[in-house]
Design a protein around this motif. Structure first.
Motif, PDB file in Angstrom:
ATOM      1  N   HIS A   1       0.793  -1.225   0.000  1.00  0.00           N
ATOM      2  CA  HIS A   1       0.000   0.000   0.000  1.00  0.00           C
ATOM      3  C   HIS A   1       0.831   1.283   0.000  1.00  0.00           C
ATOM      4  CE1 HIS A   1      -2.904  -3.070   1.253  1.00  0.00           C
ATOM      5  NE2 HIS A   1      -3.809  -2.277   0.731  1.00  0.00           N
ATOM      6  N   THR A   2       2.136   1.157  -0.160  1.00  0.00           N
ATOM      7  CA  THR A   2       2.993   2.325  -0.386  1.00  0.00           C
ATOM      8  C   THR A   2       3.963   1.962  -1.512  1.00  0.00           C
ATOM      9  OG1 THR A   2       4.836   1.691   1.080  1.00  0.00           O
ATOM     10  CG2 THR A   2       2.949   2.826   2.112  1.00  0.00           C
ATOM     11  N   PRO A   3       4.644   2.937  -2.094  1.00  0.00           N
ATOM     12  CA  PRO A   3       5.623   2.632  -3.149  1.00  0.00           C
ATOM     13  C   PRO A   3       6.993   2.241  -2.600  1.00  0.00           C
ATOM     14  CG  PRO A   3       5.379   5.000  -2.929  1.00  0.00           C
ATOM     15  CD  PRO A   3       4.404   4.394  -1.968  1.00  0.00           C
ATOM     16  N   TYR A   4       7.068   1.928  -1.297  1.00  0.00           N
ATOM     17  CA  TYR A   4       8.358   1.724  -0.656  1.00  0.00           C
ATOM     18  C   TYR A   4       8.600   0.274  -0.228  1.00  0.00           C
ATOM     19  CZ  TYR A   4       7.174   6.658  -0.063  1.00  0.00           C
ATOM     20  OH  TYR A   4       6.746   7.939  -0.268  1.00  0.00           O
ATOM     21  N   LYS A   5       9.879  -0.041  -0.045  1.00  0.00           N
ATOM     22  CA  LYS A   5      10.302  -1.311   0.537  1.00  0.00           C
ATOM     23  C   LYS A   5      10.681  -1.056   1.995  1.00  0.00           C
ATOM     24  CE  LYS A   5       9.892  -3.809  -3.157  1.00  0.00           C
ATOM     25  NZ  LYS A   5       8.861  -4.864  -3.241  1.00  0.00           N
TER      26      LYS A   5
ATOM     27  N   GLU B   1       6.447  13.810   2.248  1.00  0.00           N
ATOM     28  CA  GLU B   1       5.528  12.963   1.483  1.00  0.00           C
ATOM     29  C   GLU B   1       5.630  11.503   1.918  1.00  0.00           C
ATOM     30  OE1 GLU B   1       4.459  11.767  -3.165  1.00  0.00           O
ATOM     31  OE2 GLU B   1       6.299  12.859  -2.702  1.00  0.00           O
ATOM     32  N   MET B   2       6.853  11.064   2.195  1.00  0.00           N
ATOM     33  CA  MET B   2       7.086   9.691   2.634  1.00  0.00           C
ATOM     34  C   MET B   2       6.445   9.451   4.009  1.00  0.00           C
ATOM     35  SD  MET B   2      10.775   7.743   2.947  1.00  0.00           S
ATOM     36  CE  MET B   2      10.958   7.578   1.170  1.00  0.00           C
ATOM     37  N   LYS B   3       6.606  10.397   4.923  1.00  0.00           N
ATOM     38  CA  LYS B   3       6.001  10.269   6.251  1.00  0.00           C
ATOM     39  C   LYS B   3       4.481  10.160   6.145  1.00  0.00           C
ATOM     40  CE  LYS B   3       9.537  13.131   8.502  1.00  0.00           C
ATOM     41  NZ  LYS B   3       9.793  14.421   9.173  1.00  0.00           N
ATOM     42  N   GLU B   4       3.896  11.006   5.296  1.00  0.00           N
ATOM     43  CA  GLU B   4       2.442  11.020   5.156  1.00  0.00           C
ATOM     44  C   GLU B   4       1.919   9.711   4.572  1.00  0.00           C
ATOM     45  OE1 GLU B   4      -0.107  13.157   6.035  1.00  0.00           O
ATOM     46  OE2 GLU B   4       1.518  13.882   7.315  1.00  0.00           O
ATOM     47  N   LYS B   5       2.609   9.191   3.577  1.00  0.00           N
ATOM     48  CA  LYS B   5       2.164   7.943   2.948  1.00  0.00           C
ATOM     49  C   LYS B   5       2.249   6.771   3.932  1.00  0.00           C
ATOM     50  CE  LYS B   5       2.978   9.049  -1.907  1.00  0.00           C
ATOM     51  NZ  LYS B   5       3.755   8.760  -3.129  1.00  0.00           N
TER      52      LYS B   5
END
Length: 298
Positions: free
Chosen positions: A61-65, A244-248
């Protein structure tokens, strides 16, 4: 001269390649995953198993690993922020106090436990002992969780100091379920852990963590007294992470705990039944309290 120029070119190419090799990858990629730490407050296997559920959800559910780890102690989680080995952490309240003070770590979410954004410590003793009130802990052997645990040490310690009660000896069990076990097995006279109010007739405080091993723990180990309430544990972020990363990540965590599987995992890992957005200002009361408990170094 030609040989020297050739040698310099070779060295230049090698250094250029080395620079490319050691270039730090973008945060959130497979090569540089977001480092998410969990405090070791309950059984390590419970944390490990449920952290895999959390990791899978966050990556979907996020674009991150993500890389989710469980350091050895609350203090190790704090120090991980100082050595750039932590980006996000579900940390205890005192750990947040230290991490914010030392590294400007930011609280963005606060744990909700059965509708409450605050929590209390509880003092426990065996039901068949002579300990009936806090005054009876004078001169007794008492188990705490960890020196950096707010609900398992600092808050109950403040309660004892306010009442001028001094145990004969204290021990650190390192997690909440171990404190309950030590009381149950008569290794100590009493102990302090986190408290959560009963739900639907079932206990939700630290005693529930050992009900599989000791089904009669509710009858054998009882609550003596509760401490004053303070804000629940936060989920914190490294200050210089992209906004933006924190919010996602916050959005994904709020969505995760709203699912049946997510709520179950968060409950087992953090004792959390929900989360709410928060900020550093929500923990000002904790800082005021800790000024009397942990004096500033001069």
């Amino acid at each position: 001269m030609v040989r020297q120029l050739f040698a310099l070119c070779v060295i230049g190419i090698a250094l250029s390649q080395a620079g490319c090799h050691f270039k730090k990858e973008v945060l959130g990629t497979e090569q540089n995953p977001i480092k998410f730490h969990l405090v070791p407050s309950v059984d390590a296997k419970v944390l490990s198993d449920n952290s895999k559920v959390l990791k899978a959800y966050l990556e979907l559910h996020t674009p991150y690993k993500f890389q989710i780890t469980i350091p050895q102690s609350f203090v190790a989680v704090v120090e991980s922020f100082g050595t750039q080995r932590a980006d996000v952490a579900a940390i205890n309240t005192y750990g947040y106090y230290m991490a914010h003070k030392a590294y400007d770590v930011e609280a963005r979410l606060t744990v909700i436990r059965y509708g409450l954004a605050t929590y209390q410590s509880q003092f426990l003793a065996r039901a068949d002992s002579k300990i009936k009130t806090l005054k009876d802990l004078q001169g007794k052997k008492v188990a705490f969780v960890d020196p950096a645990s707010m609900s398992g040490y600092l808050l109950p310690l403040k309660t004892l100091r306010d009442k001028k009660i001094e145990p004969k000896a204290t021990v650190f069990a390192m997690n909440h379920d171990a404190v309950v076990t030590m009381i149950y097995q008569r290794q100590v006279d009493a102990g302090a852990t986190y408290y959560s109010p009963p739900q639907d007739g079932q206990i939700e405080d630290a005693r529930r963590l050992v009900k599989l091993q000791y089904p009669d723990v509710e009858q054998k180990v009882r609550i003596i007294e509760l401490s004053e309430p303070i804000p629940n544990d936060p989920i914190v972020f490294r200050k210089d992470m992209p906004e933006e990363m924190k919010e996602k990540i916050c959005d994904a965590l709020l969505q995760f705990v709203a699912t049946p599987e997510g709520r179950k995992s968060m409950d087992l890992m953090l004792g959390a039944t929900n989360l709410k957005r928060s900020s550093d200002a929500d923990y000002d009361t904790v800082r005021e309290m800790l000024k009397t408990m942990v004096p500033e170094k001069k």
